[in-house]
Design a protein around this motif. Structure first.
Motif, PDB file in Angstrom:
ATOM      1  N   ALA A  87      -7.573 -16.055 -10.844  1.00 47.28           N
ATOM      2  CA  ALA A  87      -6.975 -15.099 -11.495  1.00 47.28           C
ATOM      3  C   ALA A  87      -6.134 -14.300 -10.553  1.00 47.28           C
ATOM      4  O   ALA A  87      -5.465 -13.402 -11.009  1.00 47.28           O
ATOM      5  CB  ALA A  87      -8.119 -14.056 -11.888  1.00 47.28           C
ATOM      6  N   GLY A  88      -6.071 -14.658  -9.407  1.00 44.34           N
ATOM      7  CA  GLY A  88      -4.910 -14.040  -8.262  1.00 44.34           C
ATOM      8  C   GLY A  88      -5.670 -12.499  -8.009  1.00 44.34           C
ATOM      9  O   GLY A  88      -4.789 -11.800  -7.604  1.00 44.34           O
ATOM     10  N   VAL A  89      -6.875 -12.356  -7.899  1.00 39.93           N
ATOM     11  CA  VAL A  89      -7.580 -11.155  -7.756  1.00 39.93           C
ATOM     12  C   VAL A  89      -8.100 -11.158  -6.243  1.00 39.93           C
ATOM     13  O   VAL A  89      -9.169 -12.002  -5.964  1.00 39.93           O
ATOM     14  CB  VAL A  89      -8.432 -10.683  -8.653  1.00 39.93           C
ATOM     15  N   GLU A  90      -7.454 -10.258  -5.381  1.00 39.12           N
ATOM     16  CA  GLU A  90      -8.063 -10.100  -4.105  1.00 39.12           C
ATOM     17  C   GLU A  90      -9.455  -9.270  -4.004  1.00 39.12           C
ATOM     18  O   GLU A  90      -9.394  -7.986  -4.448  1.00 39.12           O
ATOM     19  CB  GLU A  90      -7.171  -9.834  -2.924  1.00 39.12           C
ATOM     20  N   VAL A  91     -10.465  -9.596  -3.233  1.00 35.41           N
ATOM     21  CA  VAL A  91     -11.817  -8.915  -3.241  1.00 35.41           C
ATOM     22  C   VAL A  91     -11.668  -8.584  -1.730  1.00 35.41           C
ATOM     23  O   VAL A  91     -11.661  -9.361  -0.891  1.00 35.41           O
ATOM     24  CB  VAL A  91     -12.857  -9.652  -3.688  1.00 35.41           C
ATOM     25  N   LEU A  92     -11.921  -7.047  -1.401  1.00 34.61           N
ATOM     26  CA  LEU A  92     -12.072  -6.731  -0.125  1.00 34.61           C
ATOM     27  C   LEU A  92     -12.949  -5.350   0.094  1.00 34.61           C
ATOM     28  O   LEU A  92     -13.175  -4.765  -1.050  1.00 34.61           O
ATOM     29  CB  LEU A  92     -10.857  -6.517   0.884  1.00 34.61           C
ATOM     30  N   GLY A  93     -13.304  -5.338   1.143  1.00 33.80           N
ATOM     31  CA  GLY A  93     -14.298  -4.339   1.397  1.00 33.80           C
ATOM     32  C   GLY A  93     -13.685  -2.902   1.850  1.00 33.80           C
ATOM     33  O   GLY A  93     -12.347  -3.083   2.089  1.00 33.80           O
ATOM     34  N   LEU A  94     -14.230  -1.747   1.632  1.00 36.19           N
ATOM     35  CA  LEU A  94     -13.538  -0.386   1.612  1.00 36.19           C
ATOM     36  C   LEU A  94     -13.065  -0.322   3.197  1.00 36.19           C
ATOM     37  O   LEU A  94     -12.002   0.169   3.578  1.00 36.19           O
ATOM     38  CB  LEU A  94     -14.527   0.868   1.437  1.00 36.19           C
ATOM     39  N   SER A  95     -13.985  -0.832   4.176  1.00 35.21           N
ATOM     40  CA  SER A  95     -13.833  -0.727   5.637  1.00 35.21           C
ATOM     41  C   SER A  95     -12.546  -1.662   6.020  1.00 35.21           C
ATOM     42  O   SER A  95     -11.520  -1.366   6.743  1.00 35.21           O
ATOM     43  CB  SER A  95     -15.022  -1.263   6.389  1.00 35.21           C
ATOM     44  N   GLU A  96     -12.394  -2.699   5.245  1.00 33.81           N
ATOM     45  CA  GLU A  96     -11.097  -3.605   5.507  1.00 33.81           C
ATOM     46  C   GLU A  96     -10.037  -2.922   4.994  1.00 33.81           C
ATOM     47  O   GLU A  96      -8.779  -3.050   5.562  1.00 33.81           O
ATOM     48  CB  GLU A  96     -11.241  -4.857   4.609  1.00 33.81           C
ATOM     49  N   LEU A  97      -9.885  -2.268   3.811  1.00 33.13           N
ATOM     50  CA  LEU A  97      -8.999  -1.733   3.227  1.00 33.13           C
ATOM     51  C   LEU A  97      -8.284  -0.492   4.336  1.00 33.13           C
ATOM     52  O   LEU A  97      -7.493  -0.447   4.797  1.00 33.13           O
ATOM     53  CB  LEU A  97      -9.301  -0.999   1.873  1.00 33.13           C
ATOM     54  N   GLU A  98      -9.295   0.058   4.794  1.00 35.17           N
ATOM     55  CA  GLU A  98      -8.921   1.522   5.730  1.00 35.17           C
ATOM     56  C   GLU A  98      -8.168   0.674   7.078  1.00 35.17           C
ATOM     57  O   GLU A  98      -7.416   1.462   7.569  1.00 35.17           O
ATOM     58  CB  GLU A  98     -10.137   2.015   5.999  1.00 35.17           C
ATOM     59  N   GLU A  99      -8.830  -0.366   7.518  1.00 37.31           N
ATOM     60  CA  GLU A  99      -8.449  -1.279   8.801  1.00 37.31           C
ATOM     61  C   GLU A  99      -7.098  -1.501   8.322  1.00 37.31           C
ATOM     62  O   GLU A  99      -5.972  -1.426   9.107  1.00 37.31           O
ATOM     63  CB  GLU A  99      -9.198  -2.150   8.956  1.00 37.31           C
ATOM     64  N   ARG A 100      -6.538  -2.104   7.275  1.00 41.80           N
ATOM     65  CA  ARG A 100      -5.191  -2.474   6.678  1.00 41.80           C
ATOM     66  C   ARG A 100      -4.315  -1.235   6.747  1.00 41.80           C
ATOM     67  O   ARG A 100      -3.393  -1.216   7.137  1.00 41.80           O
ATOM     68  CB  ARG A 100      -5.168  -3.015   5.443  1.00 41.80           C
ATOM     69  N   GLY A 101      -4.784  -0.129   6.447  1.00 41.24           N
ATOM     70  CA  GLY A 101      -4.081   1.016   6.025  1.00 41.24           C
ATOM     71  C   GLY A 101      -3.872   1.537   7.544  1.00 41.24           C
ATOM     72  O   GLY A 101      -2.599   2.077   7.650  1.00 41.24           O
TER      73      GLY A 101
END
Length: 619
Positions: free
Chosen positions: A154-168
């Protein structure tokens, strides 16, 4: 941003974290409350905002949150808004079908979910949510096997909140001003939040609340002077509900401390630890506390029960007398003999009740439904002051609230500064002000039904204003009914009175539309009634067996008789049925804010209702 700049090192939040996973006996381990300063919160919020931007989230695009009340809900909410996007609030208890509808109707591009259970629900509805591209899990859960394949397809990426904050954090190194610029570019009328009504009938409607709604709520709450920066607020209300959400706005304006924990089963344990000075709650919580106190006193029997009943009567008399004198003279005074009785009752009973609330509680705010006046007078006399307020999702919660010192039990207070209230010819309460929604999402026809061109919003509630500007809500317009004898009945009035006289009730639904008398469906508070059952020859029976036993019917019948003694003839409950289980959210009988869905309950129990009218002559 202004709050962080003013007090970066002051504690903003406290939240529980486990000290160890489990005790030796396998029970959950100990917890401690960890502080988070405004500066620490700001850093995480910026990283979340930047992380969402790195995923391609653009201004006013919707990002969902499906999570219980916890610190991460608040951080995600602020992060989404600081990215210029808008939050779609989804109750974690919402079923898959309705969740899919909300995400699809809102056009949400991403969603933050709490755990693997919420993740599985979202991945199960990907076919119905074509615009969804990212799922962020707070606990770091990831899909496996077929679920992972379905997300990838479906083209949906799943990531953890800590990963999102690291990317940020990485994103900000290359684009250091992106979040600051996004915040600076937010307009007053820019969409901030879509809260879907948990309405008691039909599909939920997305209420469009702009940034100015929340800014207004923050300023209006601050102007009331009910709280200041020294307060500690205990926040357990659902943040997907407008009541909980608006409290976070006022908190930022005040710069006080919020202790965040949405686990309802932890409230009694947490209160002595948190020692809040301020707390908001739905009436059901105060009803449960009152029922628990009364049931415990009844179980102890003898002198202790007599002392409690005497003290409860003194509390109500003290509070009612003080209120009447304040209305008449402006001074909240009571005669000396009543003061003396109150002082004795305080030492014997009231002080222990206040200690159970943490010992520092200055005031509570109650909203989302009516609180029975007798219960409120009881707590007022005890020294737990409950300020009833009024508002809806469509008014970003707070529209009226009782003033701190001059509160009036039985009313929902005066309008917040900047909010106007008037009563229509048919008794409906109308609201106008900055907090009123900008319409229902994708539903212009529904919007036109309730929102007039000059800004007046039709609430659907029936009420009246007294000479001092205090608003009293009498019932929902659609809930009031007329008996076959032509008499109007406001069911919430009757239901509220019953909750005040019966310490075992959980929910009551008064029925009688087009009938020649009123009946009621009643559910019982499980801890209270099971304690009574154990002391009255029903030990070993299940909750359902106790609820439907002849002994319990006789017990509740006595309270119904007491209720009827307070009512007009046409309001009296002639027959009642005690249901074998309580109403709940899972069966669709309660909204997430614990309001009864009357049509659902009546439909599910149609046969029981008809049985109560069997053989009666319909006029």
């Amino acid at each position: 941003m202004a709050r962080v700049a003013a007090t970066p090192d002051r504690v903003a939040y406290r939240y529980p974290v486990p000290v160890d996973e489990h005790a030796a006996d396998g029970t959950p381990g100990a917890e401690q409350w960890r502080p988070m300063t405004w500066g620490q919160a700001a850093e995480r919020v910026q990283h979340i905002a930047a992380g969402l931007m790195s995923l391609g989230i653009e201004p006013e695009q919707r990002v969902g949150i499906s999570c219980s009340t916890r610190i991460e809900w608040i951080l995600a909410d602020l992060g989404i808004m600081c990215a210029g996007a808008a939050v779609t609030a989804v109750y974690p208890s919402t079923n898959a079908e309705e969740t899919a509808f909300i995400l699809s109707d809102s056009g949400s591009r991403a969603i933050v979910v709490e755990d693997a259970k919420q993740l599985a629900k979202i991945l199960g509805v990907l076919a119905e949510t074509p615009e969804l591209r990212s799922v962020v899990t707070i606990d770091g859960s990831k899909p496996e096997g077929d679920a992972a394949s379905a997300a990838a397809a479906a083209g949906v990426e799943v990531l953890g909140l800590s990963e999102l904050e690291e990317r940020g954090a990485a994103h900000l190194k290359d684009h250091p001003d992106e979040v600051t610029d996004a915040v600076a570019g937010i307009k007053r009328e820019q969409l901030a939040t879509l809260i879907y009504t948990s309405g008691t009938t039909g599909r939920p409607k997305g209420v469009r609340l702009v940034h100015d709604c929340w800014s207004y709520q923050a300023a209006a709450q601050s102007s009331l002077g009910l709280t200041d920066d020294t307060d500690v607020q205990y926040l357990w209300l659902p943040l997907s509900h407008v009541f909980g959400k608006t409290l976070t706005s006022g908190h930022i304006q005040q710069g006080s401390v919020i202790a965040v924990d949405g686990r309802v089963d932890k409230i009694i344990t947490n209160l002595p630890v948190v020692q809040p000075t301020y707390m908001a709650a739905a009436p059901r919580i105060f009803e449960k506390v009152y029922n628990g106190i009364a049931s415990k006193a009844r179980a102890e029997g003898g002198a202790k029960y007599k002392i409690f009943m005497w003290a409860a009567g003194v509390a109500r008399e003290y509070a009612e007398t003080a209120q009447k004198n304040q209305i008449a003279t402006g001074a909240r005074t009571v005669p000396f003999p009543l003061q003396a009785k109150h002082a004795v009752a305080d030492k014997l009973v009231y002080a222990k009740i206040r200690d159970a609330f943490g010992g520092r509680l200055r005031a509570c705010v109650s909203g989302s439904a009516a609180l029975a006046p007798d219960i409120n007078f009881f707590f007022s006399g005890v020294g737990v002051h409950i300020l009833e307020g009024y508002g809806l999702s469509e008014s970003s919660a707070g529209s009226t609230v009782n003033p701190g010192e001059g509160y009036r039990v039985g009313t929902v207070g005066r309008p917040l500064p900047g909010t106007e209230v008037r009563i229509a010819e048919d008794g409906e309460v109308l609201l106008r002000g900055p907090g009123v929604m900008r319409g229902y999402h994708n539903q212009p026809e529904k919007t036109a039904e309730v929102l007039e061109s000059d800004g007046w919003f039709h609430t659907g509630d029936i009420g009246e204003l007294d000479k001092d500007g205090f608003l009293r809500i009498t019932d929902r317009k659609k809930d009031m009914f007329k008996t076959s004898g032509g008499k109007y009945v406001a069911p919430s009035e009757v239901e509220g009175r019953f909750k005040a006289v019966c310490p075992f009730v959980s929910n009551i639904l008064v029925i009688g539309n087009g009938r020649n008398f009123c009946t009621a469906l009643i559910t019982l508070d499980e801890p209270a009634i099971m304690q009574w059952a154990g002391d009255n020859g029903q030990a070993g029976r299940s909750y359902a067996e106790v609820c439907t036993s002849p002994e319990t019917h006789k017990l509740i019948s006595g309270f119904v008789d007491e209720l009827n003694g307070q009512l007009q003839r046409w309001q009296t409950v002639k027959k009642f049925t005690v249901l074998p289980r309580d109403l709940d959210i899972e069966h669709g009988e309660l909204t997430p804010s614990l309001k009864v869905k009357r049509p659902v309950v009546e439909r599910e129990n149609a046969a029981l209702i008809e049985a109560m009218y069997e053989g009666s002559r319909e006029a």
